[in-house]
Design a protein around this motif. Structure first.
Motif, PDB file in Angstrom:
ATOM      1  N   VAL A 256      -3.268   4.834  -2.106  1.00  0.00           N
ATOM      2  CA  VAL A 256      -4.355   5.360  -1.290  1.00  0.00           C
ATOM      3  C   VAL A 256      -4.025   6.773  -0.824  1.00  0.00           C
TER       4      VAL A 256
ATOM      5  N   PRO B 152      -4.424   8.162   2.724  1.00  0.00           N
ATOM      6  CA  PRO B 152      -4.824   7.796   4.094  1.00  0.00           C
ATOM      7  C   PRO B 152      -5.211   9.004   4.933  1.00  0.00           C
TER       8      PRO B 152
ATOM      9  N   THR C  29       0.859  -1.184   0.000  1.00  0.00           N
ATOM     10  CA  THR C  29       0.000   0.000   0.000  1.00  0.00           C
ATOM     11  C   THR C  29       0.891   1.228   0.000  1.00  0.00           C
TER      12      THR C  29
ATOM     13  N   GLN D 135      -1.794  -1.215  -3.997  1.00  0.00           N
ATOM     14  CA  GLN D 135      -2.797  -0.154  -4.087  1.00  0.00           C
ATOM     15  C   GLN D 135      -2.183   1.182  -3.706  1.00  0.00           C
TER      16      GLN D 135
ATOM     17  N   PRO E 223      -5.073   1.605   4.833  1.00  0.00           N
ATOM     18  CA  PRO E 223      -5.639   0.294   4.516  1.00  0.00           C
ATOM     19  C   PRO E 223      -4.569  -0.616   3.920  1.00  0.00           C
ATOM     20  N   TYR E 224      -4.752  -1.917   4.060  1.00  0.00           N
ATOM     21  CA  TYR E 224      -3.816  -2.867   3.462  1.00  0.00           C
ATOM     22  C   TYR E 224      -4.590  -4.083   2.954  1.00  0.00           C
ATOM     23  N   GLY E 225      -3.951  -4.850   2.130  1.00  0.00           N
ATOM     24  CA  GLY E 225      -4.563  -6.076   1.612  1.00  0.00           C
ATOM     25  C   GLY E 225      -3.546  -6.839   0.792  1.00  0.00           C
TER      26      GLY E 225
ATOM     27  N   ARG F 267      -3.707   6.485   9.075  1.00  0.00           N
ATOM     28  CA  ARG F 267      -4.512   5.259   9.095  1.00  0.00           C
ATOM     29  C   ARG F 267      -4.561   4.726   7.666  1.00  0.00           C
TER      30      ARG F 267
ATOM     31  N   GLY G 169      -8.267  -4.801   8.292  1.00  0.00           N
ATOM     32  CA  GLY G 169      -7.863  -4.233   7.005  1.00  0.00           C
ATOM     33  C   GLY G 169      -7.183  -2.894   7.074  1.00  0.00           C
ATOM     34  N   GLU G 170      -6.826  -2.407   8.281  1.00  0.00           N
ATOM     35  CA  GLU G 170      -6.170  -1.105   8.408  1.00  0.00           C
ATOM     36  C   GLU G 170      -5.038  -1.181   9.422  1.00  0.00           C
TER      37      GLU G 170
END
Length: 324
Positions: free
Chosen positions: A125, A127, A76, A123, A117-119, A115, A94-95
């Motif tokens: 983002v 934040p 991310t 991606q 997000p990750y997965g 803050r 997910g964060e």
């Protein structure tokens, strides 16, 4: 001659120090980072079967998502260059919280937490970002922790002679700086920390040792040595209360260890003290009096009356015999 004496003294001090030092606990290698871009793993978070980490200062804004084989399965990224990212903390499913908290020269007016997000995917983002301000001037910090029950953030400063633990407001504002509040003495030269899943304890590490604290009392319960690492930086607590340790360096290893027995015992609540059974108290009895007095025994009166009757009857019989 003096050089020899000093040399022997130095050697003896090293031997004594090595003998007195507690043995490092056993640890197992979980994996080695395979991604050549991970060169200075600083913060560490365990999220199920995934491990999250960030590089130390000098990297762009990004979080690496790594599986148990050491393979990077997602990155991310966000725009902008961080000042000095040093730490991570769980932020919910997910964060993850990213702590841009490093300040070696102690010259920053404020620090930043994001803050992110990750997965298991790459991606880009934007934040949410929050500014934090110390109440007592600038500090260097590499430890960011999040209370698993409330989400409140805590920062531990990195000082040689003992750091300070600071609490952030429970509700962070993105519109103005959020003032930190000093709540306890911290771990000297802290490089990372993590709450245990119960939310009643947390652990803070340095390069070669760590300590367990109670929460919310912030009482230091036990300290213990850590396995040898080139430059131990990260620590995370898994769902099974096992500790995971990371180190700077390319292809560095992530280690897993159990909490030492003494430290685990110190975290247990004290055994309840059995309530003593009260001893019955016998109240002294007052002498009977009046209507409350017990009935007196009748046998002395009956015995005395019968004896008097027998004597009297015998006297009368003798008198009658004399008269006749």
């Amino acid at each position: 001659m003096l050089d020899r004496v000093l040399g022997v003294a130095a050697a003896l001090s090293m031997v004594v120090g090595a003998t007195a030092a507690p043995a490092a606990p056993r640890a197992a290698v979980v994996f080695s980072f395979q991604d050549p871009a991970i060169v200075e793993s600083s913060g560490l978070v365990v999220a199920g079967d995934l491990f999250l980490t960030v590089n130390d200062s000098g990297d762009s804004g990004r979080v690496f998502v790594v599986d148990r084989s050491g393979r990077t399965v997602g990155v991310t990224s966000w725009a902008g260059d961080p000042t000095d990212v040093e730490s991570l903390a769980p932020a919910g499913p997910g964060e993850v919280w990213v702590g841009d908290t490093g300040d070696n020269r102690r010259s920053r007016d404020s620090i930043t937490v994001l803050r992110v997000p990750y997965g298991e995917r790459d991606q880009q983002v934007t934040p949410a970002s929050y500014e934090l301000v110390y109440p007592d001037g600038a500090h260097d910090a590499e430890t960011l922790m999040a209370d698993p029950r409330t989400g409140q953030l805590f920062v531990v400063s990195k000082d040689v002679f003992g750091g300070t633990t600071y609490a952030a407001p429970r509700r962070l504002s993105a519109d103005h700086p959020n003032k930190l509040r000093a709540v306890a003495e911290g771990f000297a030269f802290a490089t990372d920390g993590s709450f245990f899943p119960d939310g009643k304890h947390y652990v803070v590490r340095g390069y070669s040792s760590a300590a367990v604290y109670s929460f919310p009392g912030h009482e230091r319960l036990a300290s213990f040595p850590l396995p040898s690492q080139d430059q131990g930086e990260g620590i995370a607590v898994g769902a099974d209360d096992r500790l995971y340790l990371s180190s700077e360096g390319q292809s560095s290893e992530v280690l897993q260890m159990r909490l030492p027995t003494a430290a685990a015992a110190a975290m247990q609540p004290p055994a309840p003290t059995p309530t003593p059974t009260p001893t019955p108290t016998v109240e002294p009895q007052a002498a009977p009096s009046g209507d409350d007095a017990e009935d007196e025994p009748l046998w002395p009166w009956l015995l005395g009356g019968g004896l008097a009757f027998a004597v009297g009857a015998g006297w009368l019989l003798r008198r009658r015999g004399q008269a006749s």
